[in-house]
Design an enzyme around this catalytic site. Structure first.
Site, mmCIF file in Angstrom:
data_model
loop_
_atom_site.group_PDB
_atom_site.id
_atom_site.type_symbol
_atom_site.label_atom_id
_atom_site.label_comp_id
_atom_site.label_asym_id
_atom_site.label_seq_id
_atom_site.Cartn_x
_atom_site.Cartn_y
_atom_site.Cartn_z
ATOM 1 N N HIS A 1 31.994 143.332 -20.313
ATOM 2 C CA HIS A 1 33.140 143.692 -19.463
ATOM 3 C C HIS A 1 33.754 142.457 -18.800
ATOM 4 O O HIS A 1 34.364 142.568 -17.740
ATOM 5 C CB HIS A 1 32.735 144.694 -18.379
ATOM 6 C CG HIS A 1 31.928 145.856 -18.894
ATOM 7 N ND1 HIS A 1 32.484 147.053 -19.270
ATOM 8 C CD2 HIS A 1 30.603 145.974 -19.140
ATOM 9 C CE1 HIS A 1 31.535 147.874 -19.690
ATOM 10 N NE2 HIS A 1 30.381 147.235 -19.634
ATOM 11 N N SER B 1 54.012 120.859 -20.622
ATOM 12 C CA SER B 1 55.133 121.676 -20.184
ATOM 13 C C SER B 1 56.309 120.753 -19.909
ATOM 14 O O SER B 1 56.125 119.624 -19.473
ATOM 15 C CB SER B 1 54.746 122.435 -18.916
ATOM 16 O OG SER B 1 55.907 122.782 -18.187
ATOM 17 N N LYS C 1 50.457 120.250 -16.730
ATOM 18 C CA LYS C 1 49.996 121.259 -17.689
ATOM 19 C C LYS C 1 49.483 120.694 -18.991
ATOM 20 O O LYS C 1 50.022 119.745 -19.548
ATOM 21 C CB LYS C 1 51.141 122.209 -18.021
ATOM 22 C CG LYS C 1 51.580 123.037 -16.824
ATOM 23 C CD LYS C 1 50.796 124.302 -16.697
ATOM 24 C CE LYS C 1 51.365 125.324 -17.659
ATOM 25 N NZ LYS C 1 50.727 126.606 -17.442
ATOM 26 N N GLU D 1 46.505 130.007 -28.687
ATOM 27 C CA GLU D 1 47.486 131.043 -28.314
ATOM 28 C C GLU D 1 48.281 131.495 -29.539
ATOM 29 O O GLU D 1 48.498 132.688 -29.769
ATOM 30 C CB GLU D 1 48.469 130.505 -27.271
ATOM 31 C CG GLU D 1 47.873 130.326 -25.892
ATOM 32 C CD GLU D 1 48.884 129.662 -24.966
ATOM 33 O OE1 GLU D 1 49.733 130.373 -24.425
ATOM 34 O OE2 GLU D 1 48.835 128.430 -24.808
#
Ligand code: ARG
Length: 458
Positions: free
Chosen positions: A158, A279, A285, A292
């Protein structure tokens, strides 16, 4: 150059230009050129051996096709939309080059069995390549597992801290998944490895062909058994796409974990700069674009499977033009799976593991609570009672802002008299993983044995 339609005999009006473009597949099926030529050479040789066409023609056909192959490979072949697909582009060019002999090539054959053959030949090679990429990824996982043996991380259920595990155990879980994926690819390959050529349009052919001979020339261990099925079957493409979907599902889960583990909140791993981007506005970043994107591409692979299943749904036997829609999703799946595996194999190998952060996370969240319960069981308490005792202990810890190792023996004994000083050895991270030593467990000796087993298997 204007081309005569190879099927133009019964037509009196030319095809509408837009219809021609709309129905053509050449833009995407030209990637089958090699298989198409290979299949045609074998077909011609079989026809020659059977005395169906003259051997002199076979020679000219083979030479002509080989020249066409060179032209295509050299980028000098002019593909024509008017000739619809790769099969007619090549056949028409052959006849232009060698005349009569070229026009005999299509004897005893239809584009329906021809395309079924071409896709099988193509997919067969691609599956071999994909299996090799799966091996590379497994190698990278085993490399990390071996390099970091001893690194302890929290195992989750979980997404809540559950029990300590070895990071290597986690890597080896993916080895299991990708090994099953390889098995599925191999199963699919085995089932599709039959020659469909000889089915003709749908009913077979009146010529005395020798399908087994053609199969031998093309390295198929056998031939398909029903001409109708041979031209209407795309199970092999669907099976491959289903296996690919499962494979991508595995990659998406791994992607998700890598993304999570790369966050500043987790900082379990660092992906190499070469697999990340920055970024344009936020200078700090470093984004895990590769995982992804692979996670995202899983969607298109599922979509491709659904697309072809839907194309095939309720199609009457045998060939229908609908089936031309098999190629784009199939090719896209092949490209996506190969690209994803290749990039993952490299990225995983170069990934840096932050053992310290994994370890401190594993120490939190009462991850050795199960070990205490099992300790009590060993001291004679029924498991359900032990569960209750430890649950109360954890509640006490939460209320008093303590962790299990912070408790004194007196505190422990307040929860159960069965607890002795040896409790402290039982709740360390090492003790917890070491104790899980049955086959499949996370104990270092076990994980090491699994690594060795996998390494010996290749
Ligand atoms: N381009 C066609 C396809 O990909 C080849 C088979 C065409 N057969 C036919 N009878 N129109 O499906």
């Amino acid at each position: 150059m204007a081309h005569e339609k190879l099927w133009g005999g019964r037509f009196s009006e030319p095809t509408d230009k837009f219809v021609e473009e709309f129905t053509a597949s050449i833009d995407f099926d030209k990637r089958l050129y090699h298989q198409d030529i290979r299949g045609s050479i074998a077909h011609a040789q079989m026809l020659g051996k059977q005395g169906i066409i003259p051997l002199a023609d076979v020679e000219r056909i083979v030479e002509g096709l080989q020249e066409i192959l060179k032209k295509i490979e050299g980028g000098k072949f002019d593909f024509s939309v008017a000739l619809e697909d790769i099969h007619m582009n090549i056949e028409a060019r052959l006849s232009e080059k060698i005349g009569e002999a070229g026009k005999r090539l299509h004897t005893g054959r239809s584009r329906n069995d021809q395309v079924a053959l071409d896709i099988r030949l193509y997919l067969r090679d691609e599956i071999v390549e994909i299996s090799a990429y799966l091996d590379l990824l497994v190698d990278s996982l085993v490399f990390q597992a071996e390099k970091n043996l001893g690194v302890i991380m929290p195992g989750y259920t979980h997404l809540q801290t559950a029990q300590p595990i070895l990071f290597s155990h986690h890597m080896m879980a993916y080895v299991e998944m990708f090994t099953r994926d390889k098995g599925r690819m191999e199963d699919c390959l085995r089932r599709m490895d039959l020659l469909p050529l000889g089915a003709g349009a749908l009913a077979g052919t009146t010529f005395p062909i020798d399908r087994e001979h053609a199969a031998e020339l093309l390295d198929f261990p056998g031939v398909t058994r029903n001409s109708l099925d041979s031209v209407s079957d795309r199970d092999f493409a669907l099976e491959f796409m289903a296996a690919s979907s499962i494979l991508m599902m595995h990659l998406s889960r791994f992607s998700e974990e890598l993304i999570l583990w790369s966050t500043s909140e987790f900082k379990f791993v660092e992906l190499s700069d070469s697999f990340c981007t920055g970024s344009s506005i936020m200078p700090q970043k470093k984004n895990p674009d590769v995982p992804e994107l692979v996670r995202g591409k899983t969607g298109r692979v599922y979509g491709n499977l659904m697309a072809l299943l839907t194309v095939m749904k309720a199609l009457p036997l045998a060939y229908n033009k609908d089936m031309q829609e098999d190629k784009e999703p199939l090719f896209d799946t092949i490209d996506t799976v190969k690209g994803s595996l290749k990039i993952f194999a490299d990225m995983v190998r170069e990934m840096r593991v932050n053992a310290g952060n994994m370890r401190s996370a594993a120490a939190k969240g009462f991850s050795t609570a199960t070990d205490v319960a099992e300790y009590l069981v060993r001291k004679g308490m029924p498991f359900r009672d032990a569960h209750e005792v430890v649950g109360k202990t954890v509640a006490y810890c939460i209320a008093s802002g303590k962790d299990l190792p912070d408790l004194t023996l007196e505190e422990w004994q307040g929860f159960s008299e069965k607890i002795d000083g040896d409790i402290f050895d039982c709740i360390t991270l090492e003790a917890s993983v070491n104790a899980r030593a049955a086959t499949g467990g996370t104990a270092p000796e076990r994980v090491k044995a699994e690594i060795e087993r996998v390494k010996a298997g290749r």
